[in-house]
Design an enzyme around this catalytic site. Structure first.
Site, PDB file in Angstrom:
ATOM      1  N   SER A   1       0.851  -1.194   0.000  1.00 38.08           N
ATOM      2  CA  SER A   1       0.000   0.000   0.000  1.00 38.08           C
ATOM      3  C   SER A   1       0.880   1.234   0.000  1.00 38.08           C
ATOM      4  O   SER A   1       2.006   1.215   0.518  1.00 38.08           O
ATOM      5  CB  SER A   1      -0.886   0.013   1.256  1.00 38.08           C
ATOM      6  OG  SER A   1      -1.557   1.258   1.384  1.00 38.08           O
TER       7      SER A   1
ATOM      8  N   TYR B   1      -1.645  -0.899  10.115  1.00 33.20           N
ATOM      9  CA  TYR B   1      -1.681  -1.168   8.678  1.00 33.20           C
ATOM     10  C   TYR B   1      -0.467  -0.552   7.982  1.00 33.20           C
ATOM     11  O   TYR B   1       0.219  -1.210   7.187  1.00 33.20           O
ATOM     12  CB  TYR B   1      -2.981  -0.597   8.097  1.00 33.20           C
ATOM     13  CG  TYR B   1      -3.176  -0.822   6.618  1.00 33.20           C
ATOM     14  CD1 TYR B   1      -3.594  -2.062   6.130  1.00 33.20           C
ATOM     15  CD2 TYR B   1      -2.974   0.207   5.706  1.00 33.20           C
ATOM     16  CE1 TYR B   1      -3.789  -2.269   4.766  1.00 33.20           C
ATOM     17  CE2 TYR B   1      -3.174   0.018   4.352  1.00 33.20           C
ATOM     18  CZ  TYR B   1      -3.587  -1.226   3.886  1.00 33.20           C
ATOM     19  OH  TYR B   1      -3.777  -1.420   2.542  1.00 33.20           O
TER      20      TYR B   1
ATOM     21  N   LYS C   1       2.562  -2.636   6.154  1.00 28.11           N
ATOM     22  CA  LYS C   1       2.847  -2.471   4.732  1.00 28.11           C
ATOM     23  C   LYS C   1       4.267  -1.972   4.497  1.00 28.11           C
ATOM     24  O   LYS C   1       4.920  -2.363   3.516  1.00 28.11           O
ATOM     25  CB  LYS C   1       1.827  -1.522   4.101  1.00 28.11           C
ATOM     26  CG  LYS C   1       0.397  -2.050   4.101  1.00 28.11           C
ATOM     27  CD  LYS C   1       0.279  -3.399   3.399  1.00 28.11           C
ATOM     28  CE  LYS C   1      -1.159  -3.852   3.279  1.00 28.11           C
ATOM     29  NZ  LYS C   1      -1.285  -5.169   2.575  1.00 28.11           N
TER      30      LYS C   1
END
Length: 264
Positions: free
Chosen positions: A155, A170, A174
């Site tokens: 991402s 998150y 990533k």
């Protein structure tokens, strides 16, 4: 040594190749599976929800290849090893692995409970889960001796901080997956296995299928191209990274976010 292309004829052709796509039963994963299938690849979907997988397999059937789903929980190494062995047995060999499965959580770090369960859940899935599948499939790729391509779907959050959203687990997972990509590119190169990553931004699939108005405003305000991405656009880049056209690329993290990170 991986051969280079001498002509563009067949440079993106994946006929005769087989690909594992984790989370290929929906969202960006299904978009990737469709793109690979349309270019000739057979598809093995690794997922937990087998009912969704049945629907995905029906959608893939129009491309005329071999498609099958395997139950796999990427947080569980034993599950990953069992699914990998079953896929290699079913397809004969796997040349392409797409680590796409992922989860997210929202909220400020200091507002989490003291067990940090949200943190652990995301890290275990988005980072350790990628390592699990890469280990399980990568060992079989190495032993087969035919090389291959591993593509990690990370991402743009791995290189920026989306202010106000509160997605630190998150983003950290990533970022870790991006560097894991580089580390594995070095380790796997001697086996003719290339490892690259695609870092999408806001995409109209999966988490972004029904975007919150705040997300749309962020896209309009900060992104030069003024729209969310589409799953097939991640799929098209996956085809490139899986194909002979990218034979001299490894260890790269390619951002596909309409220029969003330029304003961060």
């Amino acid at each position: 040594m991986i051969p280079y292309i001498e002509t563009m004829k067949g440079a993106f052709d994946l006929k005769g190749k087989s690909a594992i796509v984790t989370g290929g039963n929906g969202g960006i994963g299904l978009g990737i599976a469709k793109a690979l299938a349309e270019c000739g690849a057979n598809i093995a979907i690794f997922c937990r929800n087998m009912d969704k997988a049945k629907v995905a397999l029906e959608e893939l059937s129009e491309y005329g290849g071999k498609y099958k789903a395997f139950s796999c929980d990427i947080v569980d190494m034993k599950s990953c090893i069992a699914a990998a062995e079953a896929a290699f047995k079913e397809f004969g060999n796997i040349e392409i692995l797409v680590n796409n499965s992922g989860v997210a959580s929202a909220g400020k770090f200091l507002d989490m409970d003291e067990t940090l369960k949200d943190w652990k859940f995301v890290i275990d899935t988005d980072l350790t889960g990628v390592a699990h599948v890469t280990y399980a499939v990568g060992r079989l790729m190495r032993d087969a001796g035919k090389g291959g391509s591993i593509i990690n779907i990370t991402s743009n959050a791995g290189s920026i901080v989306n202010k106000g959203i509160g997605m630190s687990p998150y983003s950290v997972a990533k970022a870790g997956a991006n560097h894991f990509t580089r580390c594995m590119a070095v380790e796997f190169g001697e086996h003719d296995i290339r490892v690259n990553a695609i870092a999408p931004g806001f995409t109209r699939a999966g988490f972004g299928a029904n975007p919150h108005p705040m997300m749309l405003e962020m896209v309009k305000a900060q992104q030069p191209l003024k729209r969310m991405g589409e799953a097939i656009e991640i799929g098209s880049l996956t085809v490139f990274l899986a194909s002979p056209a990218s034979a001299h690329m490894t260890g790269e993290v390619i951002t596909v976010d309409g220029g969003y990170t330029l304003s961060c």
